[in-house]
Design an enzyme around this catalytic site. Structure first.
Site, PDB file in Angstrom:
ATOM      1  N   ASP A  27     -26.255  -0.911   6.902  1.00 20.65           N
ATOM      2  CA  ASP A  27     -26.786  -0.071   5.967  1.00 20.65           C
ATOM      3  C   ASP A  27     -27.538  -1.114   4.927  1.00 20.65           C
ATOM      4  O   ASP A  27     -27.380  -2.391   4.930  1.00 20.65           O
ATOM      5  CB  ASP A  27     -25.584   0.758   5.178  1.00 20.65           C
ATOM      6  CG  ASP A  27     -26.263   1.906   4.253  1.00 20.65           C
ATOM      7  OD1 ASP A  27     -27.224   2.221   4.395  1.00 20.65           O
ATOM      8  OD2 ASP A  27     -25.415   2.165   3.457  1.00 20.65           O
ATOM      9  N   GLY A  28     -28.402  -0.410   3.985  1.00 22.20           N
ATOM     10  CA  GLY A  28     -28.952  -1.351   2.691  1.00 22.20           C
ATOM     11  C   GLY A  28     -30.454  -1.902   3.519  1.00 22.20           C
ATOM     12  O   GLY A  28     -30.992  -2.665   2.787  1.00 22.20           O
ATOM     13  N   TRP A  32     -32.785  -3.600   0.829  1.00 25.66           N
ATOM     14  CA  TRP A  32     -33.231  -4.910   1.224  1.00 25.66           C
ATOM     15  C   TRP A  32     -34.764  -5.180   1.038  1.00 25.66           C
ATOM     16  O   TRP A  32     -35.516  -6.064   0.584  1.00 25.66           O
ATOM     17  CB  TRP A  32     -32.806  -5.358   2.621  1.00 25.66           C
ATOM     18  CG  TRP A  32     -33.173  -6.762   3.008  1.00 25.66           C
ATOM     19  CD1 TRP A  32     -32.204  -7.844   2.811  1.00 25.66           C
ATOM     20  CD2 TRP A  32     -34.136  -7.477   3.469  1.00 25.66           C
ATOM     21  NE1 TRP A  32     -32.605  -9.038   3.132  1.00 25.66           N
ATOM     22  CE2 TRP A  32     -33.923  -8.718   3.914  1.00 25.66           C
ATOM     23  CE3 TRP A  32     -35.323  -6.831   3.860  1.00 25.66           C
ATOM     24  CZ2 TRP A  32     -34.863  -9.655   4.199  1.00 25.66           C
ATOM     25  CZ3 TRP A  32     -36.316  -7.589   4.544  1.00 25.66           C
ATOM     26  CH2 TRP A  32     -35.976  -8.672   4.681  1.00 25.66           C
ATOM     27  N   THR A  73     -26.478  10.834  13.217  1.00 28.74           N
ATOM     28  CA  THR A  73     -26.818  12.465  13.635  1.00 28.74           C
ATOM     29  C   THR A  73     -27.404  12.942  12.214  1.00 28.74           C
ATOM     30  O   THR A  73     -28.247  14.057  12.248  1.00 28.74           O
ATOM     31  CB  THR A  73     -25.736  13.302  13.972  1.00 28.74           C
ATOM     32  OG1 THR A  73     -24.402  12.870  13.055  1.00 28.74           O
ATOM     33  CG2 THR A  73     -25.180  13.036  15.378  1.00 28.74           C
ATOM     34  N   ASN A  75     -29.414  11.222  10.093  1.00 28.85           N
ATOM     35  CA  ASN A  75     -30.529  10.504   9.839  1.00 28.85           C
ATOM     36  C   ASN A  75     -31.890  11.167  10.239  1.00 28.85           C
ATOM     37  O   ASN A  75     -33.062  10.942   9.554  1.00 28.85           O
ATOM     38  CB  ASN A  75     -30.492   8.843  10.307  1.00 28.85           C
ATOM     39  CG  ASN A  75     -29.618   7.904   9.721  1.00 28.85           C
ATOM     40  OD1 ASN A  75     -28.928   7.218  10.355  1.00 28.85           O
ATOM     41  ND2 ASN A  75     -29.319   8.170   8.393  1.00 28.85           N
ATOM     42  N   TRP A  76     -31.777  12.213  11.082  1.00 30.34           N
ATOM     43  CA  TRP A  76     -33.010  13.118  11.398  1.00 30.34           C
ATOM     44  C   TRP A  76     -33.349  13.647  10.046  1.00 30.34           C
ATOM     45  O   TRP A  76     -34.701  14.339   9.756  1.00 30.34           O
ATOM     46  CB  TRP A  76     -32.588  14.109  12.335  1.00 30.34           C
ATOM     47  CG  TRP A  76     -32.148  13.643  13.709  1.00 30.34           C
ATOM     48  CD1 TRP A  76     -30.683  13.647  14.311  1.00 30.34           C
ATOM     49  CD2 TRP A  76     -32.988  12.974  14.830  1.00 30.34           C
ATOM     50  NE1 TRP A  76     -31.067  13.050  15.507  1.00 30.34           N
ATOM     51  CE2 TRP A  76     -32.173  12.797  15.804  1.00 30.34           C
ATOM     52  CE3 TRP A  76     -34.328  12.765  14.878  1.00 30.34           C
ATOM     53  CZ2 TRP A  76     -32.653  12.097  17.050  1.00 30.34           C
ATOM     54  CZ3 TRP A  76     -34.839  12.433  15.931  1.00 30.34           C
ATOM     55  CH2 TRP A  76     -34.097  11.813  16.894  1.00 30.34           C
TER      56      TRP A  76
HETATM   57  C1  IPE Z   1     -25.020   5.014   7.705  1.00 34.10           C
HETATM   58  O1  IPE Z   1     -26.030   4.634   6.615  1.00 34.10           O
HETATM   59  C2  IPE Z   1     -25.534   5.331   9.026  1.00 34.10           C
HETATM   60  C3  IPE Z   1     -26.143   4.244   9.780  1.00 34.10           C
HETATM   61  C4  IPE Z   1     -26.019   3.114   9.332  1.00 34.10           C
HETATM   62  C5  IPE Z   1     -26.682   4.721  10.916  1.00 34.10           C
HETATM   63  P1  IPE Z   1     -26.877   5.988   5.954  1.00 34.10           P
HETATM   64  O2  IPE Z   1     -27.553   5.198   4.873  1.00 34.10           O
HETATM   65  O3  IPE Z   1     -27.352   6.824   6.713  1.00 34.10           O
HETATM   66  O4  IPE Z   1     -25.477   6.835   5.315  1.00 34.10           O
HETATM   67  P2  IPE Z   1     -25.478   7.386   3.948  1.00 34.10           P
HETATM   68  O5  IPE Z   1     -26.392   8.559   3.804  1.00 34.10           O
HETATM   69  O6  IPE Z   1     -25.295   6.264   2.905  1.00 34.10           O
HETATM   70  O7  IPE Z   1     -23.935   8.041   3.745  1.00 34.10           O
HETATM   71  C1  IPE Z   2     -29.551   1.670   7.239  1.00 30.51           C
HETATM   72  O1  IPE Z   2     -30.096   1.240   6.074  1.00 30.51           O
HETATM   73  C2  IPE Z   2     -30.387   1.875   8.388  1.00 30.51           C
HETATM   74  C3  IPE Z   2     -30.356   3.384   8.724  1.00 30.51           C
HETATM   75  C4  IPE Z   2     -29.542   4.185   8.402  1.00 30.51           C
HETATM   76  C5  IPE Z   2     -31.350   3.783   9.895  1.00 30.51           C
HETATM   77  P1  IPE Z   2     -30.920   2.388   5.248  1.00 30.51           P
HETATM   78  O2  IPE Z   2     -32.104   2.991   5.693  1.00 30.51           O
HETATM   79  O3  IPE Z   2     -29.945   3.528   5.088  1.00 30.51           O
HETATM   80  O4  IPE Z   2     -31.125   1.667   3.879  1.00 30.51           O
HETATM   81  P2  IPE Z   2     -30.716   2.039   2.370  1.00 30.51           P
HETATM   82  O5  IPE Z   2     -29.200   2.288   2.645  1.00 30.51           O
HETATM   83  O6  IPE Z   2     -31.591   3.273   2.250  1.00 30.51           O
HETATM   84  O7  IPE Z   2     -31.106   0.869   1.549  1.00 30.51           O
HETATM   85 MG    MG Z   3     -28.151   3.694   3.522  1.00 30.28          MG
END
Ligand code: IPE
Ligand code: IPE
Ligand code: MG
Length: 220
Positions: A27-28, A32, A73, A75-76
């Site tokens: 995450d992040g 980043w 699931t 992230n779509w």
């Molecule tokens: C968690 O990150 C899911 C993955 C790392 C694939 P997200 O950024 O999607 O989760 P939420 O929205 O903060 O709960």
């Molecule tokens: C995690 O990073 C990667 C995926 C969930 C695909 P994020 O895309 O959630 O990054 P932040 O949390 O928005 O910084």
């Molecule tokens: Mg995230």
């Protein structure tokens, strides 16, 4: 000046106990990139490279299973442009990473419901699994969770069990915790000992719900 001249050892001593299975909620990535004035997809690209680096490091220190949450699931629901960028990253990265990691003794596997993924990515994942199958028992396993959701995984296991009961191959009184465990994507691996989530969020976001019953969490 010992502090400055001492070289870091590449790997800790082999006798040191290490977890069998480490999982990471990646995450992040977006934050980043934003912090550096880059587009979100640049963060995802670096995240993908970090998967390779850490997976290989885990193998070197004796961690047999390493699992990363890469696409949920949920992230779509992100903007189409970001979903496309992530799919393109899987396109350019998966097979190449699986080949280079296989050469280092790491078998890449993909966990999740792959049916909604574009056909060319599914074909690539099939090749990735073939490369993994070709590695010997000493290989470590690095799993990427793509279109993975813990609830979805349990729902699919329940559906399979219901079908087996209906067809008469399983009776309800024979259903145990192991029956469920054996029908999850992670059936062939031990539960995670340690789950790490960077980025500052303190939640599981639907990751390994069943398997994490006794996992230790580290939020950083
Ligand atoms: C968690 O990150 C899911 C993955 C790392 C694939 P997200 O950024 O999607 O989760 P939420 O929205 O903060 O709960
Ligand atoms: C995690 O990073 C990667 C995926 C969930 C695909 P994020 O895309 O959630 O990054 P932040 O949390 O928005 O910084
Ligand atoms: Mg995230």
């Amino acid at each position: 000046m010992g502090l400055f001249t001492r070289k870091l050892k590449k790997t800790p001593p082999v006798e040191r106990p290490v977890p069998r299975h480490i999982a990471v909620i990646m995450d992040g990535n977006g934050r980043w990139a934003k912090k550096r004035g880059l587009p979100r997809k640049a963060g995802h690209k670096v995240g993908a490279e970090t998967f390779r680096t850490i997976a290989t490091y885990c193998k070197d220190i004796g961690v047999k299973y390493f699992t990363v949450y890469a696409f949920s699931t949920e992230n779509w629901k992100r903007p189409a442009e970001e979903v496309d960028a992530l799919m393109n990253l899987f396109r350019t990265y998966l097979k190449e990473a699986a080949e280079s990691m296989a050469a280092r003794g790491v078998a890449v596997r993909v966990l999740g419901d792959l049916s909604p993924l574009p056909a060319d990515i599914r074909a690539q994942i099939a090749q990735v699994e073939q490369i993994a199958d070709g590695l010997g028992p000493d290989a470590a396993t690095a799993s990427l969770c793509i279109n993975y959701g813990g609830r979805d995984e349990i729902k699919n296991a329940v559906r399979r069990i219901a079908e087996e009961v209906r067809s008469g191959t399983l009776s309800p009184e024979d259903i145990t915790e192991e029956t469920i465990t054996a029908r999850l994507y992670t059936a062939h691996m031990p539960d995670p000992d340690l789950i790490i989530r960077p980025s500052g969020e303190v939640r599981t976001s639907n990751f390994l719900l069943w398997q994490s019953a006794y996992a230790e969490y580290y939020f950083t």
